[in-house]
Write a protein that holds these residues in place. Structure first.
Motif, PDB file in Angstrom:
ATOM      1  N   UNK A 194       4.523  -0.565   9.860  1.00 48.28           N
ATOM      2  CA  UNK A 194       5.881  -0.060   9.706  1.00 48.28           C
ATOM      3  C   UNK A 194       6.416  -0.573   8.370  1.00 48.28           C
ATOM      4  N   UNK A 195       6.738   0.341   7.457  1.00 50.50           N
ATOM      5  CA  UNK A 195       7.113  -0.026   6.103  1.00 50.50           C
ATOM      6  C   UNK A 195       8.289   0.798   5.604  1.00 50.50           C
ATOM      7  N   UNK A 196       8.986   0.246   4.623  1.00 51.55           N
ATOM      8  CA  UNK A 196      10.135   0.932   4.029  1.00 51.55           C
ATOM      9  C   UNK A 196       9.723   1.971   3.006  1.00 51.55           C
ATOM     10  N   UNK A 197       8.448   1.998   2.631  1.00 46.77           N
ATOM     11  CA  UNK A 197       7.986   2.958   1.640  1.00 46.77           C
ATOM     12  C   UNK A 197       8.283   2.559   0.213  1.00 46.77           C
ATOM     13  N   UNK A 198       8.650   1.308  -0.006  1.00 46.81           N
ATOM     14  CA  UNK A 198       9.023   0.848  -1.345  1.00 46.81           C
ATOM     15  C   UNK A 198       7.905   0.053  -2.028  1.00 46.81           C
ATOM     16  N   UNK A 199       6.792  -0.164  -1.328  1.00 47.09           N
ATOM     17  CA  UNK A 199       5.633  -0.848  -1.886  1.00 47.09           C
ATOM     18  C   UNK A 199       4.385  -0.017  -1.614  1.00 47.09           C
ATOM     19  N   UNK A 200       3.392  -0.154  -2.473  1.00 48.19           N
ATOM     20  CA  UNK A 200       2.129   0.546  -2.258  1.00 48.19           C
ATOM     21  C   UNK A 200       1.540   0.141  -0.907  1.00 48.19           C
ATOM     22  N   UNK A 201       1.044   1.119  -0.182  1.00 49.48           N
ATOM     23  CA  UNK A 201       0.479   0.871   1.136  1.00 49.48           C
ATOM     24  C   UNK A 201      -1.023   0.672   0.995  1.00 49.48           C
ATOM     25  N   UNK A 202      -1.448  -0.558   1.227  1.00 48.80           N
ATOM     26  CA  UNK A 202      -2.864  -0.903   1.106  1.00 48.80           C
ATOM     27  C   UNK A 202      -3.389  -1.205   2.503  1.00 48.80           C
ATOM     28  N   UNK A 203      -4.171  -0.270   3.035  1.00 47.34           N
ATOM     29  CA  UNK A 203      -4.679  -0.414   4.387  1.00 47.34           C
ATOM     30  C   UNK A 203      -5.911   0.461   4.558  1.00 47.34           C
ATOM     31  N   UNK A 204      -6.415   0.528   5.782  1.00 43.77           N
ATOM     32  CA  UNK A 204      -7.590   1.351   6.081  1.00 43.77           C
ATOM     33  C   UNK A 204      -7.174   2.800   6.299  1.00 43.77           C
ATOM     34  N   UNK A 205      -8.149   3.684   6.235  1.00 43.97           N
ATOM     35  CA  UNK A 205      -7.873   5.104   6.469  1.00 43.97           C
ATOM     36  C   UNK A 205      -7.427   5.369   7.903  1.00 43.97           C
TER      37      UNK A 205
END
Length: 224
Positions: A120-131
């Motif tokens: 759960x993220x604000x969308x203000x940082x690059x999302x680094x995760x698995x596919x």
């Protein structure tokens, strides 16, 4: 890989928001967030102060919300799941702003151990995760931290969950969806603070736009 994360809370409960509402889940709440949402209900996670660092057992067993946090390796996290006897197989990584960290190693390890992951993220940082990780973007527009919503985050989102209290919040969302060309993604409106007018607005707007309603079920139930 010796990766560690600053964890404010780690607990098992029922997911109360978005697509996974009702899903037994383990919540990993990371410390640190510069976004500055005025209505944030986890302001105790904003600041990273070394004087608030505590041993893992003190963090896991703290009786109430606080600014205290523990540094945990991936092995520590998995061991704690086992030691606490958690049964849920869905892990929600939240904050704070979890995407300040590279979550790829954590999600890889969780998935290899049989867990599904959600961020759960604000969308203000690059999302680094698995596919395979499910990404919930709750875009925070014009907050005091001054961060922009990243196009890459909106494109990566599996669902968009937007807090609303006024028509201006709805207008902000419509502009974002059009700007980033993601009108086709599942959209949830979440009334801010369960206020009656916000809830009425969210219901009417969901019906008008064929969006979905997220009512923070856990708060109505009185659980964490």
């Amino acid at each position: 890989m010796n990766v560690s994360y600053k964890i404010n809370e780690l607990f098992e409960t029922i997911q109360g928001e978005g697509s996974f509402t009702g899903q037994p889940s383990i919540f990993l709440r990371l410390q640190g967030c510069p976004v500055g949402c005025s209505w944030c209900d986890t302001k105790h996670t904003w600041e990273i102060d070394v004087k608030d660092q505590v041993p893992t057992p003190d963090m896991v067993n703290k009786p109430q919300e606080s600014t205290t946090w523990a540094t945990m390796s991936i092995d520590d996290i998995l061991s704690t799941f086992n030691n606490e006897g958690y049964k849920a197989k869905h892990v929600v990584i939240t904050g704070g702003e979890p995407c300040m960290e590279d979550l790829t190693p954590l999600c890889q390890a969780l998935e290899a151990s049989g867990f599904s992951c959600q961020i759960e993220t604000s969308g203000t940082f690059e999302i680094r995760t698995t596919d395979a990780c499910w990404v919930t973007v709750s875009p925070k527009v014009n907050m005091k931290g001054g961060y922009d919503i990243l196009s890459s985050a909106m494109q990566r989102a599996d669902e968009i969950k937007h807090p609303v209290a006024t028509e201006a919040h709805v207008d902000d969302l419509k502009r974002l969806l059009k700007q980033h060309q993601v009108e086709h993604k599942p959209v949830y409106l979440q009334p801010i603070s369960q206020k009656t007018r916000a809830t009425e607005l969210a219901i009417a707007t969901c019906i008008e736009n064929n969006w979905r309603l997220s009512v923070q079920v856990h708060k109505y139930l009185g659980i964490e």
